[in-house]
Design a protein around this motif. Structure first.
Motif, PDB file in Angstrom:
ATOM      1  N   GLY A 385     -50.051   2.876 -26.387  1.00 49.38           N
ATOM      2  CA  GLY A 385     -48.654   2.995 -25.982  1.00 49.38           C
ATOM      3  C   GLY A 385     -48.224   1.886 -25.036  1.00 49.38           C
ATOM      4  O   GLY A 385     -47.120   1.335 -25.158  1.00 49.38           O
ATOM      5  N   ALA A 386     -49.087   1.517 -24.093  1.00 48.73           N
ATOM      6  CA  ALA A 386     -48.751   0.462 -23.135  1.00 48.73           C
ATOM      7  C   ALA A 386     -48.584  -0.878 -23.840  1.00 48.73           C
ATOM      8  O   ALA A 386     -47.634  -1.632 -23.562  1.00 48.73           O
ATOM      9  CB  ALA A 386     -49.832   0.370 -22.057  1.00 48.73           C
ATOM     10  N   LEU A 387     -49.485  -1.196 -24.750  1.00 47.85           N
ATOM     11  CA  LEU A 387     -49.364  -2.446 -25.512  1.00 47.85           C
ATOM     12  C   LEU A 387     -48.097  -2.445 -26.354  1.00 47.85           C
ATOM     13  O   LEU A 387     -47.419  -3.475 -26.490  1.00 47.85           O
ATOM     14  CB  LEU A 387     -50.599  -2.635 -26.398  1.00 47.85           C
ATOM     15  N   GLY A 388     -47.757  -1.292 -26.902  1.00 46.22           N
ATOM     16  CA  GLY A 388     -46.530  -1.187 -27.683  1.00 46.22           C
ATOM     17  C   GLY A 388     -45.294  -1.444 -26.835  1.00 46.22           C
ATOM     18  O   GLY A 388     -44.338  -2.086 -27.291  1.00 46.22           O
ATOM     19  N   ALA A 389     -45.285  -0.965 -25.587  1.00 45.07           N
ATOM     20  CA  ALA A 389     -44.138  -1.172 -24.691  1.00 45.07           C
ATOM     21  C   ALA A 389     -43.947  -2.645 -24.369  1.00 45.07           C
ATOM     22  O   ALA A 389     -42.818  -3.152 -24.334  1.00 45.07           O
ATOM     23  CB  ALA A 389     -44.320  -0.366 -23.407  1.00 45.07           C
ATOM     24  N   VAL A 390     -45.049  -3.343 -24.133  1.00 42.10           N
ATOM     25  CA  VAL A 390     -44.952  -4.788 -23.867  1.00 42.10           C
ATOM     26  C   VAL A 390     -44.406  -5.507 -25.093  1.00 42.10           C
ATOM     27  O   VAL A 390     -43.537  -6.387 -24.986  1.00 42.10           O
ATOM     28  CB  VAL A 390     -46.324  -5.352 -23.466  1.00 42.10           C
ATOM     29  N   GLY A 391     -44.880  -5.110 -26.274  1.00 42.20           N
ATOM     30  CA  GLY A 391     -44.381  -5.720 -27.497  1.00 42.20           C
ATOM     31  C   GLY A 391     -42.902  -5.465 -27.728  1.00 42.20           C
ATOM     32  O   GLY A 391     -42.156  -6.361 -28.145  1.00 42.20           O
ATOM     33  N   ILE A 392     -42.456  -4.240 -27.436  1.00 40.46           N
ATOM     34  CA  ILE A 392     -41.033  -3.904 -27.586  1.00 40.46           C
ATOM     35  C   ILE A 392     -40.173  -4.760 -26.656  1.00 40.46           C
ATOM     36  O   ILE A 392     -39.088  -5.226 -27.023  1.00 40.46           O
ATOM     37  CB  ILE A 392     -40.820  -2.404 -27.291  1.00 40.46           C
ATOM     38  N   THR A 393     -40.650  -4.986 -25.437  1.00 42.31           N
ATOM     39  CA  THR A 393     -39.894  -5.806 -24.490  1.00 42.31           C
ATOM     40  C   THR A 393     -39.692  -7.216 -25.029  1.00 42.31           C
ATOM     41  O   THR A 393     -38.587  -7.775 -24.967  1.00 42.31           O
ATOM     42  CB  THR A 393     -40.627  -5.869 -23.137  1.00 42.31           C
ATOM     43  N   LEU A 394     -40.744  -7.813 -25.555  1.00 44.26           N
ATOM     44  CA  LEU A 394     -40.640  -9.160 -26.130  1.00 44.26           C
ATOM     45  C   LEU A 394     -39.696  -9.172 -27.321  1.00 44.26           C
ATOM     46  O   LEU A 394     -38.877 -10.093 -27.477  1.00 44.26           O
ATOM     47  CB  LEU A 394     -42.031  -9.655 -26.537  1.00 44.26           C
ATOM     48  N   LEU A 395     -39.781  -8.140 -28.158  1.00 43.84           N
ATOM     49  CA  LEU A 395     -38.922  -8.070 -29.343  1.00 43.84           C
ATOM     50  C   LEU A 395     -37.455  -7.921 -28.949  1.00 43.84           C
ATOM     51  O   LEU A 395     -36.575  -8.587 -29.512  1.00 43.84           O
ATOM     52  CB  LEU A 395     -39.364  -6.909 -30.229  1.00 43.84           C
ATOM     53  N   TRP A 396     -37.169  -7.061 -27.980  1.00 41.36           N
ATOM     54  CA  TRP A 396     -35.781  -6.816 -27.565  1.00 41.36           C
ATOM     55  C   TRP A 396     -35.163  -8.057 -26.916  1.00 41.36           C
ATOM     56  O   TRP A 396     -33.965  -8.281 -27.020  1.00 41.36           O
ATOM     57  CB  TRP A 396     -35.714  -5.624 -26.612  1.00 41.36           C
ATOM     58  N   SER A 397     -35.981  -8.843 -26.235  1.00 43.29           N
ATOM     59  CA  SER A 397     -35.453 -10.067 -25.631  1.00 43.29           C
ATOM     60  C   SER A 397     -34.967 -11.038 -26.689  1.00 43.29           C
ATOM     61  O   SER A 397     -34.096 -11.884 -26.408  1.00 43.29           O
ATOM     62  CB  SER A 397     -36.530 -10.728 -24.754  1.00 43.29           C
ATOM     63  N   ARG A 398     -35.505 -10.921 -27.904  1.00 45.24           N
ATOM     64  CA  ARG A 398     -35.057 -11.767 -29.011  1.00 45.24           C
ATOM     65  C   ARG A 398     -33.918 -11.123 -29.791  1.00 45.24           C
ATOM     66  O   ARG A 398     -32.969 -11.802 -30.192  1.00 45.24           O
ATOM     67  CB  ARG A 398     -36.232 -12.029 -29.963  1.00 45.24           C
ATOM     68  N   LEU A 399     -33.984  -9.810 -29.993  1.00 43.25           N
ATOM     69  CA  LEU A 399     -32.982  -9.131 -30.806  1.00 43.25           C
ATOM     70  C   LEU A 399     -31.638  -8.987 -30.092  1.00 43.25           C
ATOM     71  O   LEU A 399     -30.581  -8.937 -30.748  1.00 43.25           O
ATOM     72  CB  LEU A 399     -33.485  -7.734 -31.212  1.00 43.25           C
ATOM     73  N   TYR A 400     -31.660  -8.903 -28.767  1.00 42.70           N
ATOM     74  CA  TYR A 400     -30.435  -8.650 -28.002  1.00 42.70           C
ATOM     75  C   TYR A 400     -30.201  -9.754 -26.964  1.00 42.70           C
ATOM     76  O   TYR A 400     -30.466  -9.558 -25.769  1.00 42.70           O
ATOM     77  CB  TYR A 400     -30.504  -7.289 -27.308  1.00 42.70           C
ATOM     78  N   PRO A 401     -29.697 -10.897 -27.405  1.00 39.91           N
ATOM     79  CA  PRO A 401     -29.362 -11.940 -26.423  1.00 39.91           C
ATOM     80  C   PRO A 401     -28.305 -11.482 -25.427  1.00 39.91           C
ATOM     81  O   PRO A 401     -28.203 -12.025 -24.325  1.00 39.91           O
ATOM     82  CB  PRO A 401     -28.856 -13.098 -27.296  1.00 39.91           C
ATOM     83  N   GLU A 402     -27.504 -10.459 -25.797  1.00 40.47           N
ATOM     84  CA  GLU A 402     -26.491  -9.922 -24.881  1.00 40.47           C
ATOM     85  C   GLU A 402     -27.133  -9.395 -23.597  1.00 40.47           C
ATOM     86  O   GLU A 402     -26.551  -9.508 -22.512  1.00 40.47           O
ATOM     87  CB  GLU A 402     -25.693  -8.810 -25.549  1.00 40.47           C
ATOM     88  N   LEU A 403     -28.321  -8.804 -23.722  1.00 38.00           N
ATOM     89  CA  LEU A 403     -28.986  -8.267 -22.542  1.00 38.00           C
ATOM     90  C   LEU A 403     -29.498  -9.404 -21.660  1.00 38.00           C
ATOM     91  O   LEU A 403     -29.349  -9.358 -20.430  1.00 38.00           O
ATOM     92  CB  LEU A 403     -30.134  -7.344 -22.960  1.00 38.00           C
TER      93      LEU A 403
END
Length: 424
Positions: A385-403
């Motif tokens: 789960g922890a590794l998945g959370a880090v991966g999600i953070t990296l993915l969201w930084s690419r998918l949502y430039p608005e953030l």
């Protein structure tokens, strides 16, 4: 009231913050106690992995009523007096906690009773959450709204993270003491919310069909990618990396520190969150809020990874303190962005969707953790789960430039003045 600049100088807002803090700390304290009791009863006849699955189901039974009621509760919060919604649900929570205390005292507590109590908590939270969130902006002038939202977020987050530590420590003293204290805190929260007088609230949009008004909230989130990114990042990160549900397993069977150690482990996140909340109360975040949220979620996942792999009690405590601090930063940014970028007449519905994602990440995350723990063991579940959370953070930084591009909490002018008709 328009001359007042600091929200804590406004008596109704002070009552609101105190009520929300007391209710949140009581509910989360009760949640950790229910988890401990469920796991203890399940371990009498089941293996560690099987008991972990039963423990995870507690989260699922709280999530299901909230999931089913989300379309309705947001509309209720935008249509009726939000104070009375909070009062009614808090009264039911008082009765629920008192009953659990009596059953514990009489030695009549069983798994069905515990699961039934969890369902009641889920229903109450479904209605009270959006009402609490949408009430805060009605208590202060617009110029004080960012600070008010921050304090509301701090009250909720500090209570939700510190609550398990309070529950664990009280239960270590005596189960009766724990339930008496929880009932008392909920009663004080109920009494405090009665100190809030009637406040202005946008009139219900009676010209629109209720089903249309329900879908308006979802449609608004779909259109506003900044709000959407803040909600979903927290959803997936905590869904994967949430470890609170497995703390009883770590305390009893991995770190071997018992119920007193459980209280310290849970307190660790509360200490980290409270320290960060105290910092924000004197030095509010003002710049680069989006990138700071992304960084905080990444740190949260890394800290949970350290906790999952640790066999040293104090290293585990330190990792959870860092996780609590990072979680507070994330919630502070998310709550402020959602409230400030949502028109007042839609705050109940948008808050209901936000609450659904929070519950999905917490209660549904508990079920996910329990299921993974039954398959991979508790350590494997936390690490994955922890590794998945880090991966999600990296993915969201690419998918949502608005953030990434969100520099401040200030909403655009069209959000400040928009009406329901303008966004539907």
């Amino acid at each position: 009231m328009s001359d007042v600049r600091h929200p804590l100088a406004i008596p109704p807002f002070r009552a609101y913050v105190l009520s929300r803090f007391l209710a949140t700390i009581a509910m989360t304290a009760q949640a950790i106690i229910i988890g401990w009791q469920v796991y203890g009863l399940a371990r009498e006849t089941r293996s560690i992995n099987e008991a972990a699955l039963v423990l995870g189901l507690i989260g699922l039974v709280q999530f299901v009523p909230l999931f089913l009621l989300t379309p309705v509760v947001g509309l209720v919060a935008d249509s009726y007096d939000r104070r009375w919604i909070v009062r009614a649900t808090t009264a039911l929570l008082v009765a629920n906690a008192a009953l659990l205390g009596l059953l514990t005292y009489w030695g009549m507590l069983t798994l069905p009773f515990l699961f039934g109590a969890a369902v009641i908590v889920g229903i109450c939270r479904a209605f009270s959450g959006p009402a609490y969130s949408a009430l805060a902006p009605n208590l202060v002038p617009r110029e004080a709204l960012p600070t008010a939202i921050a304090f509301s977020s701090v009250a909720w987050q500090t209570g939700s993270i510190a609550g398990p530590s309070v529950g664990g420590l009280l239960y270590a003293i005596h189960p009766d003491v724990a339930y008496i204290a929880i009932s008392a805190m909920l009663s004080l929260a109920l009494a405090t919310i009665f100190l809030i007088p009637k406040v202005p609230q946008p009139p219900a949009q009676t010209s629109r069909h209720p089903l249309q008004r329900i879908t308006d909230g979802f449609a608004y989130i779909r259109r506003n990618r900044l709000v959407q990114s803040a909600i979903t990042l927290d959803l997936f990160a905590v869904l994967l990396a949430g470890s609170t549900a497995l703390l009883p397993i770590y305390a009893r069977d991995i770190l071997h520190v018992g119920s007193s150690g459980l209280g310290i482990l849970a307190a660790s996140m509360g200490i980290g969150a409270s320290a960060t909340a105290a910092l924000f109360s004197v030095r509010p975040m003002r710049k680069d809020v989006g990138t700071k949220m992304l960084a905080a979620v990444g740190v949260f996942g890394a800290a949970i990874l350290v906790f999952g792999l640790s066999r040293n009690f104090w290293l585990s405590v330190g990792a959870l303190m860092v996780a609590g601090s990072a979680d507070m930063i994330s919630v502070y940014v998310r709550s402020s962005l959602i409230q400030l970028h949502t028109p007042d007449e839609m705050r109940g519905r948008v808050s209901a969707v936000s609450q659904l994602t929070i519950s999905a990440s917490n209660e549904l995350g508990e079920a996910e953790s329990g299921l993974l723990a039954s398959l991979l063991g508790p350590v494997g579940a936390v690490v994955v789960g922890a590794l998945g959370a880090v991966g999600i953070t990296l993915l969201w930084s690419r998918l949502y430039p608005e953030l990434r591009a969100a520099r401040t909490f200030d909403p655009p002018e069209d959000i400040k003045t928009t009406s329901l008709e303008a966004v539907s």
